[in-house]
Design a protein around this motif. Structure first.
Motif, PDB file in Angstrom:
ATOM      1  N   VAL A   3       0.859  -1.190   0.000  1.00 22.45           N
ATOM      2  CA  VAL A   3       0.000   0.000   0.000  1.00 22.45           C
ATOM      3  C   VAL A   3       0.892   1.235   0.000  1.00 22.45           C
ATOM      4  CG1 VAL A   3      -1.791   1.277   1.219  1.00 22.45           C
ATOM      5  CG2 VAL A   3      -1.805  -1.233   1.233  1.00 22.45           C
ATOM      6  N   ALA A   4       0.679   2.114  -0.942  1.00 14.51           N
ATOM      7  CA  ALA A   4       1.490   3.332  -1.044  1.00 14.51           C
ATOM      8  C   ALA A   4       1.259   4.245   0.161  1.00 14.51           C
ATOM      9  CB  ALA A   4       1.145   4.076  -2.338  1.00 14.51           C
ATOM     10  N   THR A   5       2.341   4.839   0.601  1.00 16.03           N
ATOM     11  CA  THR A   5       2.235   5.784   1.726  1.00 16.03           C
ATOM     12  C   THR A   5       1.520   7.036   1.258  1.00 16.03           C
ATOM     13  OG1 THR A   5       4.339   4.969   2.578  1.00 16.03           O
ATOM     14  CG2 THR A   5       3.542   7.068   3.446  1.00 16.03           C
ATOM     15  N   PRO A   6       0.515   7.467   1.981  1.00 14.61           N
ATOM     16  CA  PRO A   6      -0.221   8.678   1.576  1.00 14.61           C
ATOM     17  C   PRO A   6       0.721   9.869   1.433  1.00 14.61           C
ATOM     18  CG  PRO A   6      -1.329   7.532   3.373  1.00 14.61           C
ATOM     19  CD  PRO A   6      -0.012   6.882   3.216  1.00 14.61           C
ATOM     20  N   THR A   7       0.397  10.733   0.475  1.00 14.14           N
ATOM     21  CA  THR A   7       1.226  11.917   0.207  1.00 14.14           C
ATOM     22  C   THR A   7       1.408  12.807   1.444  1.00 14.14           C
ATOM     23  OG1 THR A   7       0.565  11.891  -2.106  1.00 14.14           O
ATOM     24  CG2 THR A   7       1.433  13.968  -1.237  1.00 14.14           C
ATOM     25  N   PRO A   8       0.342  13.111   2.225  1.00 12.47           N
ATOM     26  CA  PRO A   8       0.540  13.948   3.421  1.00 12.47           C
ATOM     27  C   PRO A   8       1.545  13.347   4.397  1.00 12.47           C
ATOM     28  CG  PRO A   8      -1.782  13.821   2.886  1.00 12.47           C
ATOM     29  CD  PRO A   8      -1.099  12.809   2.023  1.00 12.47           C
ATOM     30  N   VAL A   9       1.529  12.012   4.531  1.00 15.54           N
ATOM     31  CA  VAL A   9       2.465  11.372   5.453  1.00 15.54           C
ATOM     32  C   VAL A   9       3.893  11.545   4.954  1.00 15.54           C
ATOM     33  CG1 VAL A   9       3.160   9.186   6.500  1.00 15.54           C
ATOM     34  CG2 VAL A   9       0.725   9.741   6.232  1.00 15.54           C
ATOM     35  N   ARG A  10       4.102  11.379   3.625  1.00 10.32           N
ATOM     36  CA  ARG A  10       5.445  11.565   3.069  1.00 10.32           C
ATOM     37  C   ARG A  10       5.941  12.990   3.301  1.00 10.32           C
ATOM     38  NH1 ARG A  10       3.354   8.772  -1.474  1.00 10.32           N
ATOM     39  NH2 ARG A  10       3.412  10.706  -2.678  1.00 10.32           N
ATOM     40  N   HIS A  11       5.035  13.932   3.098  1.00 13.90           N
ATOM     41  CA  HIS A  11       5.401  15.338   3.335  1.00 13.90           C
ATOM     42  C   HIS A  11       5.775  15.573   4.796  1.00 13.90           C
ATOM     43  CE1 HIS A  11       3.048  16.862  -0.452  1.00 13.90           C
ATOM     44  NE2 HIS A  11       4.166  16.217  -0.755  1.00 13.90           N
ATOM     45  N   ALA A  12       5.040  14.932   5.698  1.00  7.85           N
ATOM     46  CA  ALA A  12       5.325  15.105   7.114  1.00  7.85           C
ATOM     47  C   ALA A  12       6.694  14.542   7.474  1.00  7.85           C
ATOM     48  CB  ALA A  12       4.236  14.451   7.954  1.00  7.85           C
ATOM     49  N   TRP A  13       6.982  13.314   6.932  1.00 12.20           N
ATOM     50  CA  TRP A  13       8.282  12.709   7.196  1.00 12.20           C
ATOM     51  C   TRP A  13       9.413  13.545   6.589  1.00 12.20           C
ATOM     52  CZ3 TRP A  13       9.715   9.558  10.738  1.00 12.20           C
ATOM     53  CH2 TRP A  13       8.820   8.619  11.266  1.00 12.20           C
ATOM     54  N   ARG A  14       9.169  14.105   5.438  1.00  5.35           N
ATOM     55  CA  ARG A  14      10.193  14.937   4.796  1.00  5.35           C
ATOM     56  C   ARG A  14      10.473  16.188   5.632  1.00  5.35           C
ATOM     57  NH1 ARG A  14       8.126  16.194  -0.595  1.00  5.35           N
ATOM     58  NH2 ARG A  14       8.518  13.956  -0.912  1.00  5.35           N
ATOM     59  N   ALA A  15       9.401  16.823   6.125  1.00 13.38           N
ATOM     60  CA  ALA A  15       9.579  18.016   6.959  1.00 13.38           C
ATOM     61  C   ALA A  15      10.320  17.676   8.248  1.00 13.38           C
ATOM     62  CB  ALA A  15       8.218  18.644   7.269  1.00 13.38           C
ATOM     63  N   LEU A  16       9.959  16.527   8.850  1.00 20.07           N
ATOM     64  CA  LEU A  16      10.614  16.113  10.088  1.00 20.07           C
ATOM     65  C   LEU A  16      12.090  15.809   9.837  1.00 20.07           C
ATOM     66  CD1 LEU A  16      10.414  15.432  13.066  1.00 20.07           C
ATOM     67  CD2 LEU A  16       9.691  13.120  12.435  1.00 20.07           C
ATOM     68  N   THR A  17      12.383  15.175   8.701  1.00 17.42           N
ATOM     69  CA  THR A  17      13.781  14.862   8.363  1.00 17.42           C
ATOM     70  C   THR A  17      14.604  16.133   8.216  1.00 17.42           C
ATOM     71  OG1 THR A  17      13.091  12.818   7.251  1.00 17.42           O
ATOM     72  CG2 THR A  17      15.287  13.695   6.707  1.00 17.42           C
ATOM     73  N   TRP A  18      14.038  17.109   7.500  1.00 19.88           N
ATOM     74  CA  TRP A  18      14.758  18.376   7.338  1.00 19.88           C
ATOM     75  C   TRP A  18      14.945  19.084   8.674  1.00 19.88           C
ATOM     76  CZ3 TRP A  18      17.857  19.807   3.799  1.00 19.88           C
ATOM     77  CH2 TRP A  18      17.687  19.386   2.480  1.00 19.88           C
ATOM     78  N   LEU A  19      13.957  19.009   9.557  1.00 21.49           N
ATOM     79  CA  LEU A  19      14.083  19.618  10.877  1.00 21.49           C
ATOM     80  C   LEU A  19      15.238  18.995  11.650  1.00 21.49           C
ATOM     81  CD1 LEU A  19      13.052  21.470  13.134  1.00 21.49           C
ATOM     82  CD2 LEU A  19      11.437  19.673  13.776  1.00 21.49           C
ATOM     83  N   LEU A  20      15.339  17.651  11.575  1.00 25.50           N
ATOM     84  CA  LEU A  20      16.432  16.970  12.265  1.00 25.50           C
ATOM     85  C   LEU A  20      17.780  17.324  11.653  1.00 25.50           C
ATOM     86  CD1 LEU A  20      14.803  13.434  12.765  1.00 25.50           C
ATOM     87  CD2 LEU A  20      15.137  15.233  14.481  1.00 25.50           C
ATOM     88  N   VAL A  21      17.835  17.436  10.313  1.00 25.41           N
ATOM     89  CA  VAL A  21      19.087  17.802   9.651  1.00 25.41           C
ATOM     90  C   VAL A  21      19.529  19.202  10.063  1.00 25.41           C
ATOM     91  CG1 VAL A  21      20.146  18.338   7.411  1.00 25.41           C
ATOM     92  CG2 VAL A  21      18.763  16.272   7.692  1.00 25.41           C
ATOM     93  N   ILE A  22      18.584  20.152  10.041  1.00 25.86           N
ATOM     94  CA  ILE A  22      18.913  21.530  10.433  1.00 25.86           C
ATOM     95  C   ILE A  22      19.373  21.582  11.889  1.00 25.86           C
ATOM     96  CG2 ILE A  22      17.940  23.831  10.802  1.00 25.86           C
ATOM     97  CD1 ILE A  22      16.106  23.309   8.402  1.00 25.86           C
ATOM     98  N   THR A  23      18.681  20.818  12.766  1.00 32.78           N
ATOM     99  CA  THR A  23      19.071  20.782  14.174  1.00 32.78           C
ATOM    100  C   THR A  23      20.484  20.238  14.334  1.00 32.78           C
ATOM    101  OG1 THR A  23      16.765  20.463  14.832  1.00 32.78           O
ATOM    102  CG2 THR A  23      18.467  19.882  16.448  1.00 32.78           C
ATOM    103  N   ALA A  24      20.807  19.172  13.582  1.00 32.17           N
ATOM    104  CA  ALA A  24      22.141  18.580  13.665  1.00 32.17           C
ATOM    105  C   ALA A  24      23.206  19.560  13.174  1.00 32.17           C
ATOM    106  CB  ALA A  24      22.186  17.288  12.852  1.00 32.17           C
ATOM    107  N   VAL A  25      22.915  20.301  12.096  1.00 35.35           N
ATOM    108  CA  VAL A  25      23.874  21.278  11.577  1.00 35.35           C
ATOM    109  C   VAL A  25      24.120  22.386  12.602  1.00 35.35           C
ATOM    110  CG1 VAL A  25      24.230  23.059   9.822  1.00 35.35           C
ATOM    111  CG2 VAL A  25      23.380  20.804   9.161  1.00 35.35           C
TER     112      VAL A  25
END
Length: 350
Positions: A3-25
């Motif tokens: 089952v494909a991951t819903p688009t809103p969920v992918r967007h949420a994971w992408r935003a969370l990933t970028w937040l973690l990357v920015i925090t790490a930097v």
């Protein structure tokens, strides 16, 4: 089937990933500042209302005891605020009260350097050197014993026998003035050279009390300074304060340099007098017509920067004395700070 991951969920994971990357930097940048460049800290700087600090109350002193004007107090408060800002202290509070007081509140504990910036009047005067000597107040007789110089006789001549023609004229040194020079004790706490008349010669010492001077009347003061910077001289590796005079100051200093250049020592020297004490008394080794002399002495990088800041932001229009200095508590307190941090963490989690 997958089952494909819903688009809103992918967007949420992408935003969370970028937040973690920015925090790490950001975490890495701060780590560089703390461990490599030594200019940062893991703990954030708290303002006066969160960590408390130091309160210093200054009271204006006027020559005749009159109430200072509102303009004088406002100018002094502005200069003190500029000095504090230049030292790197943030969130300081500078206010006036009671017509003749300035209240300075600084986050944390004010170190000695910051206190000196606040309290120093930085009244710079330029006076020609008339005579120099050792700080001794006695002479050694033929038998090898030291005999104190006598108290100056009040009948000694205190008026120049001939009218001095300029600030370097030895005619300023009267019999009475020379007698006062001999008995002048550099270490006497009652000395008050900062408030000496500007149109008369001055007996004073250097800041370390190693040389005693007779200086001529004031020929330039701090109001003639357009700018003051500090830097290390290339020829000798010494820290220096570099001055830039305004138009009138440049012309006057040029005339002084022409008069002193080539004169016999110590009449070829001019003294930078800070708050009544000789900061430096270099000889005039050339004619300076561009209005850009340098002050040298036993400077460190920090002391040169402090003096340059004081002179750059002007001399205080009044002299001040410290009437109180005390620690002040935080106005919000640790409980409110903790509540704010918890609220921020809850918001971040959500």
């Amino acid at each position: 089937p997958f089952v494909a991951t819903p688009t809103p969920v992918r967007h949420a994971w992408r935003a969370l990933t970028w937040l973690l990357v920015i925090t790490a930097v950001l975490f890495g940048i701060n780590a560089l500042g703390v461990y490599v460049f030594k200019g940062s800290s893991w703990a954030p700087e708290l303002a006066l209302d969160l960590q408390g600090g130091t309160q210093i109350i200054l009271e204006a002193n006027t020559p005749d005891g009159a109430e200072p004007s509102a303009e004088q107090m406002a100018q002094a408060a502005t200069i003190i605020r500029q000095r504090i800002d230049a030292s790197g202290v943030s969130e300081a509070d500078v206010t006036t009260q009671a017509g003749n007081q300035i209240v300075v509140q600084i986050p944390g504990v004010a170190d000695e350097e910051t206190r000196n910036r606040i309290e120093a009047s930085a009244q710079l005067q330029l006076r020609a050197v008339l005579f120099t000597g050792a700080p001794a107040t006695s002479f050694v007789g033929e038998d090898g014993t030291a005999t104190p110089y006598p108290t100056p006789d009040p009948t000694l001549n205190a008026t120049p026998t001939t009218s001095p023609t300029n600030g370097s004229d030895p005619a300023w040194i009267t019999d009475a003035l020379y007698a006062q020079f001999l008995v002048y004790d550099c270490a006497d706490a009652a000395n008050d050279p900062a408030n000496a008349p500007q149109d008369q010669p001055l007996i004073t010492c250097d800041a370390s009390n190693t040389i005693k001077y007779i200086l001529g009347p004031v020929e330039l003061d701090g109001s003639s300074i357009d700018d003051a910077t500090f830097g290390m001289q290339q020829n000798n590796g010494q820290w220096a304060v570099n001055l830039t005079f305004d138009g009138d100051g440049t012309e006057t200093f040029g005339q002084i340099s022409q008069r002193l250049y080539g004169a016999t020592a110590p009449l070829n020297q001019f003294a930078f007098v800070l708050d009544g004490y000789v900061l430096s008394a270099p000889s005039m080794n050339g004619v300076i017509l561009d209005g850009k002399p340098s002050i040298t002495g036993s400077f460190t990088q920090e002391s040169a920067k402090t003096l340059a800041d004081q002179l750059k932001y002007g001399a205080l229009p009044l002299s001040f004395s410290v009437v109180s200095s005390a620690a002040i508590s935080a106005t919000l307190g640790s409980q409110q700070l903790m509540i704010g941090l918890i609220a921020g963490l809850i918001g971040l989690a959500i």
